[in-house]
Design an enzyme around this catalytic site. Structure first.
Site, short mmCIF file in Angstrom:
data_model
loop_
_atom_site.label_atom_id
_atom_site.label_comp_id
_atom_site.label_asym_id
_atom_site.label_seq_id
_atom_site.Cartn_x
_atom_site.Cartn_y
_atom_site.Cartn_z
N LYS A 117 22.05 -22.64 49.46
CA LYS A 117 22.82 -23.85 49.77
C LYS A 117 23.49 -23.67 51.12
O LYS A 117 24.19 -22.67 51.32
CB LYS A 117 23.86 -24.06 48.66
CG LYS A 117 24.67 -25.33 48.76
CD LYS A 117 25.39 -25.57 47.43
CE LYS A 117 26.35 -26.73 47.50
NZ LYS A 117 26.98 -26.96 46.18
N ARG B 254 17.62 -31.76 37.14
CA ARG B 254 18.82 -32.58 36.91
C ARG B 254 18.41 -33.87 36.22
O ARG B 254 17.23 -34.24 36.24
CB ARG B 254 19.45 -32.95 38.26
CG ARG B 254 19.66 -31.79 39.18
CD ARG B 254 19.50 -32.22 40.65
NE ARG B 254 19.45 -31.04 41.53
CZ ARG B 254 20.49 -30.55 42.17
NH1 ARG B 254 21.64 -31.17 42.11
NH2 ARG B 254 20.37 -29.47 42.91
N ARG C 105 20.63 -30.04 52.09
CA ARG C 105 21.07 -28.82 52.80
C ARG C 105 20.81 -27.58 51.96
O ARG C 105 21.56 -26.62 52.02
CB ARG C 105 22.57 -28.92 53.10
CG ARG C 105 23.44 -29.17 51.89
CD ARG C 105 24.87 -28.85 52.21
NE ARG C 105 25.76 -29.29 51.14
CZ ARG C 105 27.05 -29.03 51.13
NH1 ARG C 105 27.58 -28.34 52.10
NH2 ARG C 105 27.81 -29.47 50.14
N ASP D 13 22.97 -36.66 39.54
CA ASP D 13 22.28 -35.56 40.25
C ASP D 13 23.03 -34.24 40.09
O ASP D 13 22.52 -33.19 40.47
CB ASP D 13 22.08 -35.90 41.74
CG ASP D 13 23.38 -36.31 42.41
OD1 ASP D 13 24.03 -37.26 41.93
OD2 ASP D 13 23.78 -35.67 43.40
N ASN D 14 24.23 -34.30 39.53
CA ASN D 14 24.99 -33.08 39.32
C ASN D 14 25.08 -32.74 37.83
O ASN D 14 26.00 -32.07 37.40
CB ASN D 14 26.40 -33.21 39.91
CG ASN D 14 26.37 -33.25 41.44
OD1 ASN D 14 25.40 -32.81 42.05
ND2 ASN D 14 27.42 -33.78 42.04
N GLY E 231 17.94 -35.75 46.88
CA GLY E 231 17.20 -34.53 47.20
C GLY E 231 18.08 -33.49 47.88
O GLY E 231 19.24 -33.75 48.22
#
Ligand code: AMP
Ligand code: MG
Length: 456
Positions: free
Chosen positions: A115, A185, A95, A254-255, A92
């Site tokens: 971000k 994603r 930041r 996740d990327n 998740g």
């Protein structure tokens, strides 16, 4: 203070509404002394945002998450992910926040995402912050990728927060405003799947279809069609990375986006010496995300997406698996076709089937293989080489030859290649003059961290 009238910035909150289980409403941490470091005016214009207003105090408040636009519900998005092969069911936005979606000039929704905006419930041990250097790095590399015609998230602005961030030393903090077709994603689907809530998984898939692949809604099997569309988008994307010499560095699931945009610019860089084993991440000891491994990893990640989607492919899982495999099997073919076409164009040979001699199907592939062997053996600078080869197509071979310590083998290659009549203008259109070279990027970021933005 400012003469710029405050427009009413309106965003939608579709993700937050459609997928509430994956959206934690949250607020940005207050920035003590926001100062604009860079603003992307053309992108602001695309989004219908006034650059003059974004530079005003209220504009800066928007860019650090302190002014919440009308209609927006800022949320931290939940996602899971395989990081270096190990599964984490709950990553998740630790930041970051999704402020909301803006309609661009063409009416497409674009995520406005911050971000470095402070800790969220997903922060784990992290401080929720980002430093000026890495945020400017994402800005410059993502915008370079966009300029090179490669699908990518964009960077709207970097604002220094006036707060220090503790890394090895104390560094100035910053917030990057990222713009993306979406932040869905592979890991978003892994998260939904891991909850065991098939209705959530289905709503996520339908949301992705509506947002990115509306044609899939009309297909006989919309969710398989969604998967096939992601496979095709990633095959094309990774081929473009490979052709331009881009190393992502952290291809965790996740990327990897559903939209097919490049996302999350961490330890990424452009190849200099051509070597498939090149790695830029200091934590990538096994070379999992090395340049030459990227197509394999992309397919591995897509297999994880298929696993997450299995319940939507067929109610009988034994029947769902072969369906998934069949769709995934398209990846190597699509990737190879995109890469081979791109490599032909880089070599000025895309129209060359008109030349009788080259009708032999193996002529160009073996020419390409032999060239890559020469480049690897002598660790030739990838970008400079292709630019100089454009001159060689015009008969000026000196600059390309000068890259080789001994040009004997290259001369033989040149003769075979020039016999095919390469198109120099076509080469110049696709082979970049400029890439963000790592040493220059690092020098610019170091200077900016110290307060001097001139090199940036
Ligand atoms: P990344 O390596 O940037 O893709 O991040 C992987 C995960 O770590 C994501 O869940 C991030 O939100 C989280 N993360 C990275 N850096 C921080 C930080 N400084 N504070 C909180 N979470 C972070
Ligand atoms: Mg990430």
């Amino acid at each position: 203070m400012s003469a710029v009238p405050s427009p009413t910035v309106t965003l939608s909150n579709q993700f937050a509404r459609d997928l509430a289980e994956m959206a934690v409403p949250w607020e940005a941490e207050k920035a003590p002394d926001p100062r604009l470091l860079v603003l992307n005016e053309p992108l602001a214009a695309e989004l219908g945002l006034s650059p003059a207003w974004l530079r005003s105090p209220d504009g800066l408040r928007l860019l650090v998450g302190d002014l919440v636009p009308v209609g927006a519900t800022p949320v931290a998005q939940a996602y899971a992910g395989h990081q270096f092969g190990g599964f984490n069911p709950r990553l998740g936005d630790g930041r970051a926040l999704l402020l909301g979606e803006a309609a661009d000039a063409e009416g497409h929704l674009r995520d406005i995402h911050l971000k470095g905006s402070g800790r969220t419930p997903f922060a784990r041990a992290g401080d929720g912050l980002a430093a000026v250097g890495p945020m400017l790095r994402e800005y410059v590399i993502s915008e370079a990728m966009h300029a090179l015609g490669i699908p990518t998230t964009r960077s709207l602005a970097v604002v220094a927060t006036g707060r220090s961030v503790r890394r090895e030393t104390l560094l100035p903090g910053a917030v990057l405003t990222r713009v993306a077709d979406s932040h869905l994603r592979v890991g978003s689907f892994q998260y939904a799947r891991a909850t065991g809530d098939i209705d959530l998984l289905r709503r996520l898939a339908d949301h992705a279809i509506a947002r990115h692949y509306p044609d899939a809604a009309e297909a006989q099997h919309p969710h398989r069609s969604l998967f096939e569309a992601v496979v095709a988008a990633q095959a094309s994307l990774v081929a473009r990375w490979m052709l331009v010499g881009f190393v992502h560095g952290v291809m965790n699931t996740d990327n990897m986006t559903i939209s097919g945009e490049t996302i999350d610019y961490g330890p990424c860089a452009f190849l200099e010496a051509f070597d498939p084993a090149t790695v830029y991440s200091s934590i990538d000891h096994g070379g999992r995300y090395a340049y030459g491994n990227q197509p394999v990893v992309a397919q591995w990640n897509l297999a994880r997406l298929a696993e997450a989607l299995l319940p939507l492919f067929h109610e009988d899982q034994d029947q769902a698996i072969p369906l998934a495999m069949e769709s995934l099997d398209a990846f190597p073919r699509q990737y190879s076709a995109a890469w081979s076409d791109g490599m032909r164009t880089k070599l000025g040979l895309s129209g060359v089937s008109a030349v009788p001699d080259s009708r032999d199907d193996a002529t160009i592939p073996s020419l390409v293989d032999d060239l890559l062997t020469l480049l690897r053996e002598d660790r030739i600078d990838y970008t400079s080489f292709f630019r100089r080869l454009g001159a060689a197509a015009r008969g000026v071979t000196g600059p390309a030859r000068a890259l080789f310590p001994d040009a004997t083998a290259f001369d033989a290659w040149l003769e075979r290649w020039r016999a095919l009549g390469p198109d120099a203008d076509g080469m110049d259109r696709v082979n970049p003059v400029y890439i963000p070279r790592n040493h220059l990027v690092e020098a610019a970021l170091d200077a900016a961290t110290g307060g001097d933005q001139e090199p940036f």
